[in-house]
Design a protein around this motif. Structure first.
Motif, mmCIF file in Angstrom:
data_model
loop_
_atom_site.group_PDB
_atom_site.id
_atom_site.type_symbol
_atom_site.label_atom_id
_atom_site.label_comp_id
_atom_site.label_asym_id
_atom_site.label_seq_id
_atom_site.Cartn_x
_atom_site.Cartn_y
_atom_site.Cartn_z
ATOM 1 N N HIS A 142 5.408 -7.051 0.078
ATOM 2 C CA HIS A 142 5.153 -6.812 -1.340
ATOM 3 C C HIS A 142 3.903 -5.987 -1.572
ATOM 4 O O HIS A 142 3.816 -5.258 -2.561
ATOM 5 C CB HIS A 142 4.989 -8.158 -2.059
ATOM 6 N N ALA A 143 2.915 -6.160 -0.708
ATOM 7 C CA ALA A 143 1.639 -5.496 -0.920
ATOM 8 C C ALA A 143 0.933 -5.304 0.411
ATOM 9 O O ALA A 143 1.318 -5.894 1.437
ATOM 10 C CB ALA A 143 0.772 -6.316 -1.874
ATOM 11 N N SER A 144 -0.102 -4.480 0.405
ATOM 12 C CA SER A 144 -0.919 -4.299 1.601
ATOM 13 C C SER A 144 -1.723 -5.569 1.864
ATOM 14 O O SER A 144 -1.975 -6.369 0.957
ATOM 15 C CB SER A 144 -1.858 -3.104 1.414
ATOM 16 N N THR A 145 -2.136 -5.749 3.115
ATOM 17 C CA THR A 145 -2.875 -6.940 3.500
ATOM 18 C C THR A 145 -4.254 -6.573 4.037
ATOM 19 O O THR A 145 -4.450 -5.494 4.596
ATOM 20 C CB THR A 145 -2.107 -7.738 4.574
ATOM 21 N N SER A 146 -5.172 -7.508 3.890
ATOM 22 C CA SER A 146 -6.562 -7.221 4.257
ATOM 23 C C SER A 146 -6.760 -7.099 5.762
ATOM 24 O O SER A 146 -7.726 -6.485 6.208
ATOM 25 C CB SER A 146 -7.478 -8.317 3.702
ATOM 26 N N GLU A 147 -5.846 -7.676 6.550
ATOM 27 C CA GLU A 147 -6.037 -7.638 7.999
ATOM 28 C C GLU A 147 -5.508 -6.364 8.648
ATOM 29 O O GLU A 147 -5.694 -6.143 9.847
ATOM 30 C CB GLU A 147 -5.388 -8.862 8.673
ATOM 31 N N LEU A 148 -4.844 -5.518 7.863
ATOM 32 C CA LEU A 148 -4.314 -4.267 8.393
ATOM 33 C C LEU A 148 -5.060 -3.075 7.798
ATOM 34 O O LEU A 148 -5.401 -3.061 6.609
ATOM 35 C CB LEU A 148 -2.826 -4.131 8.074
#
Length: 247
Positions: A142-148
């Motif tokens: 659904h959305a970008s993630t902080s770990e990537l």
């Protein structure tokens, strides 16, 4: 476009207004919607609890109900992910493969398939904190993630941004788990509750009036946590905002 509506069992039992909003929204957007009346659970609770074989009956019934449709839409990321990735307690026929690749979560269906550009009937003049469930975020993307290390994007925020009057607030840890995790909230109740308390406190500190999500199961958990903490936060499914149900 003709679509089949899959309403997860917990939404049917506890949050029927979310199922109704999903139906009405799809119809507003020009879809012809069928609701197979014999549908029940997709089998996710058994599979997630390690009882994969016990999910076979529910999975087989799901395939019988939905195999004739090219688009199956549900307002629940975890149920959709189960159908796509874990519908494996039954023989893998072509019908099963068809159902797996034809099942969509509501947000991705609106954003990626229908490519909706506006919701002219919707208005929501409130401060909103967005909660992406772990499954919707990391499995359905659904959305970008902080770990990537990736360019930021958010399909739910793209859709909600088309609603008149809405104002987003940002918690400090936007993609942290709320602690629900299905049966995790039963088997690890104290840990689950603490994670939920942290999540709703993060949203309240950011100034949210409402927490909105595409997964009602997470909102159910967070609502209970907020009530026990005496918070005045409100909780609403994204389908209800996009359908113009509340202002």
């Amino acid at each position: 476009m003709k679509v089949a509506l899959f309403v997860p069992c917990f939404i049917d039992a506890y949050f029927p207004q979310v199922g109704i909003a999903t139906l009405e929204l799809l119809e507003r957007l020009g879809c012809e919607v069928d609701y197979p009346p014999q549908q029940t659970c997709c089998g996710q609770p058994m599979s997630n609890s390690g009882c994969k074989d016990d999910a076979a009956g529910a999975e087989a019934l799901f395939v019988r109900n939905f195999s004739r449709y090219d688009h199956i839409v549900a307002p629940s990321g975890s149920c959709v992910h189960h159908v796509r990735a874990n519908l494996d307690a039954i023989e893998q026929t072509e019908k099963v493969a068809h159902v797996r690749r034809s099942t969509f979560e509501l947000v991705e269906f609106l954003h990626d398939i229908l490519c909706v550009e506006s919701f002219p009937w919707a208005e929501f003049p409130h401060k909103v904190g967005l909660h992406n469930s772990c499954t919707a975020l990391r499995d359905l993307r659904h959305a970008s993630t902080s770990e990537l290390n990736e360019p930021p994007f958010s399909k739910p925020m793209d859709l909600l941004g088309k609603v008149k009057g809405i104002e987003f607030v940002q918690p400090q840890r936007p993609d942290e788990c709320c602690g629900f995790g299905g049966t995790f909230s039963v088997t690890e109740a104290p840990v689950s509750a603490k994670m939920g308390y942290d999540k709703v406190n993060d949203h309240q500190t950011a100034g949210a009036e409402y927490i909105v999500s595409a997964d009602m199961s997470c909102l159910m958990h967070q609502k209970g946590c907020a009530q026990r903490m005496g918070m005045q936060l409100k909780f609403i499914h994204i389908a209800q905002i996009l359908n113009g149900d509340a202002a």
